[in-house]
Motif scaffolding. Structure first.
Motif, short mmCIF file in Angstrom:
data_model
loop_
_atom_site.label_atom_id
_atom_site.label_comp_id
_atom_site.label_asym_id
_atom_site.label_seq_id
_atom_site.Cartn_x
_atom_site.Cartn_y
_atom_site.Cartn_z
N ASP A 59 12.50 -9.73 -24.01
CA ASP A 59 13.94 -9.94 -23.90
C ASP A 59 14.25 -10.76 -22.64
OD1 ASP A 59 16.67 -9.80 -24.24
OD2 ASP A 59 16.82 -7.80 -23.33
N PHE A 60 14.67 -12.00 -22.82
CA PHE A 60 14.97 -12.89 -21.71
C PHE A 60 16.45 -12.86 -21.30
CE2 PHE A 60 11.22 -14.99 -23.60
CZ PHE A 60 10.38 -14.88 -22.51
N ALA A 61 17.25 -12.04 -21.97
CA ALA A 61 18.68 -11.99 -21.69
C ALA A 61 18.98 -11.65 -20.23
CB ALA A 61 19.37 -11.01 -22.63
N PRO A 62 18.30 -10.69 -19.60
CA PRO A 62 18.61 -10.40 -18.19
C PRO A 62 18.34 -11.60 -17.27
CG PRO A 62 17.35 -8.59 -19.13
CD PRO A 62 17.37 -9.70 -20.14
N ILE A 63 17.31 -12.37 -17.57
CA ILE A 63 17.00 -13.54 -16.75
C ILE A 63 18.03 -14.63 -16.97
CG2 ILE A 63 15.31 -15.38 -16.36
CD1 ILE A 63 13.15 -13.32 -17.10
N LEU A 64 18.39 -14.86 -18.22
CA LEU A 64 19.34 -15.91 -18.53
C LEU A 64 20.74 -15.57 -18.05
CD1 LEU A 64 18.12 -16.82 -22.14
CD2 LEU A 64 17.69 -18.05 -20.00
N TYR A 76 13.52 -23.36 -10.32
CA TYR A 76 12.93 -23.91 -9.10
C TYR A 76 11.41 -23.85 -9.17
CZ TYR A 76 11.55 -24.45 -4.24
OH TYR A 76 10.94 -24.87 -3.09
N THR A 77 10.90 -22.70 -9.62
CA THR A 77 9.44 -22.55 -9.72
C THR A 77 8.86 -23.53 -10.73
OG1 THR A 77 9.61 -20.22 -9.14
CG2 THR A 77 7.59 -20.92 -10.22
N SER A 109 21.40 -13.84 -15.27
CA SER A 109 21.40 -13.76 -13.81
C SER A 109 21.22 -15.15 -13.21
CB SER A 109 20.27 -12.84 -13.34
OG SER A 109 20.13 -12.94 -11.95
N PRO A 110 22.24 -15.66 -12.49
CA PRO A 110 22.10 -17.00 -11.91
C PRO A 110 20.96 -17.10 -10.88
CG PRO A 110 24.39 -16.27 -11.84
CD PRO A 110 23.57 -15.11 -12.29
N SER A 111 20.75 -16.05 -10.11
CA SER A 111 19.68 -16.13 -9.12
C SER A 111 18.30 -16.10 -9.79
CB SER A 111 19.81 -15.00 -8.10
OG SER A 111 19.70 -13.74 -8.72
N ALA A 112 18.12 -15.28 -10.82
CA ALA A 112 16.84 -15.24 -11.53
C ALA A 112 16.58 -16.55 -12.26
CB ALA A 112 16.82 -14.07 -12.51
#
Length: 115
Positions: free
Chosen positions: A2-7, A18-19, A9-12
């Motif tokens: 589940d990538f929803a928490p990453i997507l 960046y990486t 969150s602007p900082s994540a």
């Protein structure tokens, strides 16, 4: 996964971008440009020693410690690099006639235009 928490969150998301873009894609692009200007053996030695530089940077910046297997691995990498240089030098000595300058270019020279 589940990538929803990453997507969401602007900082994540910023960290992932960046990486991926700066520290990976840009670094590989600059590296490929630089390696066009060095002999193949030198480029392979530089890439082979990359884990040593990463370990040293981790020790200095993060306080990482080394165990015996780390020292053995580093010794094998350094030994392989020394062996590669010695084999290359021996091969260039055998293939080049020191009294004939036609067509024999030792491998440890600057590329044309950089002299």
């Amino acid at each position: 996964p589940d990538f929803a928490p990453i997507l969401n969150s602007p900082s994540a998301l910023g960290g992932v971008l960046y990486t991926g873009l700066i520290t990976t894609a840009l670094a590989l692009w600059v590296e490929s440009i630089a390696f066009k200007r060095v002999p193949a053996t030198d480029a392979s030695i530089i890439l082979t020693t990359e884990p040593l530089f990463a370990a040293a940077a981790g020790a200095v910046t993060l306080g990482e410690t080394f165990v015996m297997s780390d020292y053995v691995g580093a010794s094998l990498i350094i030994g392989a690099c020394i062996l590669a240089v010695l084999i290359e030098d021996e091969a260039s000595d055998e293939s080049c006639d020191p009294y004939d300058d036609s067509g024999c270019v030792p491998p440890r020279t600057w590329p044309e235009g950089f002299e």
